[in-house]
Design an enzyme around this catalytic site. Structure first.
Site, PDB file in Angstrom:
ATOM      1  N   GLU A 148      33.837  11.245  37.953  1.00 26.69           N
ATOM      2  CA  GLU A 148      33.603  10.456  39.164  1.00 26.69           C
ATOM      3  C   GLU A 148      32.720   9.226  38.925  1.00 26.69           C
ATOM      4  OE1 GLU A 148      32.233  13.417  41.961  1.00 26.69           O
ATOM      5  OE2 GLU A 148      34.146  14.478  41.918  1.00 26.69           O
ATOM      6  N   GLU A 255      42.546  18.647  39.553  1.00 27.57           N
ATOM      7  CA  GLU A 255      41.903  19.478  40.587  1.00 27.57           C
ATOM      8  C   GLU A 255      42.781  19.579  41.837  1.00 27.57           C
ATOM      9  OE1 GLU A 255      37.838  18.351  41.304  1.00 27.57           O
ATOM     10  OE2 GLU A 255      37.512  17.759  39.224  1.00 27.57           O
TER      11      GLU A 255
HETATM   12  O1  G3I Z   1      25.671  30.200  41.731  1.00 28.52           O
HETATM   13  C1  G3I Z   1      24.851  29.869  42.871  1.00 28.52           C
HETATM   14  C2  G3I Z   1      24.381  31.129  43.567  1.00 28.52           C
HETATM   15  O2  G3I Z   1      23.554  31.854  42.677  1.00 28.52           O
HETATM   16  C3  G3I Z   1      23.611  30.718  44.832  1.00 28.52           C
HETATM   17  O3  G3I Z   1      23.246  31.852  45.542  1.00 28.52           O
HETATM   18  C4  G3I Z   1      24.498  29.859  45.725  1.00 28.52           C
HETATM   19  C5  G3I Z   1      23.726  29.373  46.968  1.00 28.52           C
HETATM   20  O4  G3I Z   1      24.206  28.142  47.412  1.00 28.52           O
HETATM   21  O5  G3I Z   1      24.906  28.712  44.986  1.00 28.52           O
HETATM   22  C6  G3I Z   1      25.695  29.040  43.839  1.00 28.52           C
HETATM   23  O6  G3I Z   1      26.044  27.874  43.187  1.00 28.52           O
HETATM   24  C7  G3I Z   1      27.046  27.109  43.814  1.00 28.52           C
HETATM   25  C8  G3I Z   1      28.195  26.919  42.830  1.00 28.52           C
HETATM   26  O7  G3I Z   1      29.187  26.088  43.396  1.00 28.52           O
HETATM   27  C9  G3I Z   1      28.855  28.235  42.393  1.00 28.52           C
HETATM   28  O8  G3I Z   1      29.611  28.769  43.410  1.00 28.52           O
HETATM   29  C10 G3I Z   1      26.482  25.748  44.194  1.00 28.52           C
HETATM   30  O9  G3I Z   1      25.505  25.913  45.215  1.00 28.52           O
HETATM   31  C11 G3I Z   1      27.555  24.830  44.672  1.00 28.52           C
HETATM   32  O10 G3I Z   1      27.031  23.502  44.818  1.00 28.52           O
HETATM   33  C12 G3I Z   1      28.676  24.774  43.654  1.00 28.52           C
HETATM   34  O11 G3I Z   1      29.710  23.955  44.189  1.00 28.52           O
HETATM   35  C13 G3I Z   1      30.674  23.508  43.264  1.00 28.52           C
HETATM   36  C14 G3I Z   1      30.654  21.975  43.219  1.00 28.52           C
HETATM   37  O12 G3I Z   1      31.693  21.512  42.389  1.00 28.52           O
HETATM   38  C15 G3I Z   1      29.329  21.450  42.638  1.00 28.52           C
HETATM   39  O13 G3I Z   1      29.192  21.792  41.306  1.00 28.52           O
HETATM   40  C16 G3I Z   1      32.036  24.030  43.684  1.00 28.52           C
HETATM   41  O14 G3I Z   1      32.061  25.460  43.544  1.00 28.52           O
HETATM   42  C17 G3I Z   1      33.117  23.414  42.797  1.00 28.52           C
HETATM   43  O15 G3I Z   1      34.380  23.819  43.287  1.00 28.52           O
HETATM   44  C18 G3I Z   1      32.975  21.903  42.846  1.00 28.52           C
HETATM   45  O16 G3I Z   1      33.943  21.342  41.999  1.00 28.52           O
HETATM   46  C19 G3I Z   1      34.065  19.919  42.067  1.00 28.52           C
HETATM   47  C20 G3I Z   1      34.434  19.414  40.689  1.00 28.52           C
HETATM   48  O17 G3I Z   1      33.498  19.851  39.741  1.00 28.52           O
HETATM   49  C21 G3I Z   1      34.526  17.884  40.692  1.00 28.52           C
HETATM   50  N1  G3I Z   1      35.432  17.405  41.704  1.00 28.52           N
HETATM   51  C22 G3I Z   1      35.189  17.938  43.057  1.00 28.52           C
HETATM   52  C23 G3I Z   1      35.173  19.466  43.024  1.00 28.52           C
HETATM   53  C24 G3I Z   1      35.039  20.032  44.413  1.00 28.52           C
HETATM   54  O18 G3I Z   1      33.807  19.637  44.973  1.00 28.52           O
END
Ligand code: G3I
Length: 360
Positions: A148, A255
């Site tokens: 991005e 994605e």
């Molecule tokens: O693992 C922790 C958990 O321990 C905690 O209790 C919980 C509380 O919020 O958070 C968990 O982590 C989360 C993680 O996903 C795992 O599920 C993060 O908060 C959350 O921000 C994270 O979101 C991910 C996001 O990227 C940020 O990294 C999404 O799952 C993931 O699908 C998303 O993927 C992105 C691609 O990398 C880039 N393009 C967009 C795409 C969708 O947003």
């Protein structure tokens, strides 16, 4: 018994349906994004083993959680996913080495006005990328090196991330050169969303052309393609694929998912308390949406198949039981993938697996 212990793992789900990886064997890799704790249990496990020829880590190959501190790396979860993939003959796409989210403060520690600060941040980024790419050398076929990079609006083509603020536009050059130095064979990608929109594409191409002119080792472009039903047509995405082909690059769809709501923040349930999860919808509205979704999936796979430059197509998730669109941009249940929450093939699956099953 020894013979049983040596028997190959056989997917239990839906043995009578075609395997997507076989249907598209000569066309492109079929990828699915997943995390290790999801991959090892049904329904994802059986779907991946049967249908996937590529796996992307949703979370566990990002700087957070890998880069615990400047000299401490946590590869356990990522290694578990790679082991699962390798054990089942599935290739791995790496995601991602440098992003404005899931980055870590230690990269930027120090006094920005002190002499040598920029050099320190640069060295931390290079070291991190060299170590991570080296760790997975030979196990990962492609990396989203920078994720991005393009701005959504404004005069600057580059997103105003901390990387861009501290290192300038060169942060992209630094990241790609570091990745290449650690693995001469892995394919290196610049990954972004919204490239089907002319404005965003123009910003992205400004960046890309600048980098190609400077000899930055970019092999391909990742198109995220987070879509909503009725929102985007293949004709709008086609110029984005063609633009990369004109530059001699590979295209990966990295994605893909198609929300059943035309409006990104939509929901079928709108009680005063807000949207509630509804795991097994079976209403007229739902059936119509799943049909529209299937038509879109079918049309987009036709587009990808018509472009030899597209060598990998990944959905952002495996089945509808686990999707980031359940919580983004609002909390509600969504159904954006090819398999339902129980792992059964949806109309969208048939639209891409067997053209004779496409919705009338
Ligand atoms: O693992 C922790 C958990 O321990 C905690 O209790 C919980 C509380 O919020 O958070 C968990 O982590 C989360 C993680 O996903 C795992 O599920 C993060 O908060 C959350 O921000 C994270 O979101 C991910 C996001 O990227 C940020 O990294 C999404 O799952 C993931 O699908 C998303 O993927 C992105 C691609 O990398 C880039 N393009 C967009 C795409 C969708 O947003």
């Amino acid at each position: 018994m020894a013979a049983a212990a040596l028997a190959p793992v056989v997917a239990r789900a839906d043995t009578g349906i075609p395997a997507l990886k076989d249907v598209y064997r000569n066309t492109f890799r079929i990828g699915m994004a997943v995390d290790p704790w999801v991959a090892v249990a049904p329904p994802a496990r059986d779907i991946l083993i049967k249908h996937a020829s590529s796996i992307t880590a949703c979370e566990v190959m990002k700087p957070d959680p890998i880069g615990v501190a400047a000299d401490i790396y946590s590869f356990g979860d990522a290694d578990a996913l790679v082991d699962f993939a390798q054990g089942n003959g599935i290739a791995v796409r790496g995601h991602t080495l440098c992003w404005h989210k899931r980055e870590l403060d230690w990269f930027f520690n120090g006094d920005p006005s002190a002499p040598g600060y920029k050099a320190k941040v640069r060295a931390r980024l290079e070291t991190y990328i060299v170590n991570v790419v080296s760790h997975f050398r030979g196990k990962v076929y492609a990396w989203d090196v920078v994720n991005e990079p393009a701005a959504d609006d404004g005069a600057d083509a580059y997103r105003g991330s901390r990387w861009r603020q501290v290192l300038g536009p060169d942060y992209i050059d630094i990241a790609f050169h570091a990745a290449r130095s650690a693995d001469p064979h892995v394919q290196l990608f610049l990954n972004d969303y919204g490239l089907e929109k002319p404005d965003k594409r123009a910003r992205f191409l400004t960046i890309l052309d600048e980098k190609l002119r400077r000899g930055v080792p970019i092999d391909g472009v990742g198109h995220q393609l987070h879509l909503n039903i009725g929102s985007t047509t293949p004709a709008q995405v086609e110029p984005a694929l063609a633009a990369m082909e004109a530059r001699g690059l590979i295209n990966h769809i990295t994605e893909l998912d198609i929300s059943v709501y035309g409006d990104p923040a939509g929901c079928w349930d709108t009680p005063p308390s807000g949207c509630q999860p509804e795991m097994q919808p079976d209403t007229e509205t739902c059936r119509a949406a799943l049909k529209a979704q299937a038509e879109m999936y079918g049309a987009f796979f036709d587009l990808f198949a018509a472009h030899e430059s597209v060598t990998s197509v990944t959905t952002w998730g495996v089945a509808d039981d686990q999707t980031w669109l359940d919580v983004y941009p609002i909390q509600r249940k969504n159904y954006p993938l090819l398999f339902d929450a129980l792992g059964k093939p949806k109309p969208a699956f048939w639209a891409v697996a067997d053209r004779t099953h496409r919705p009338e």
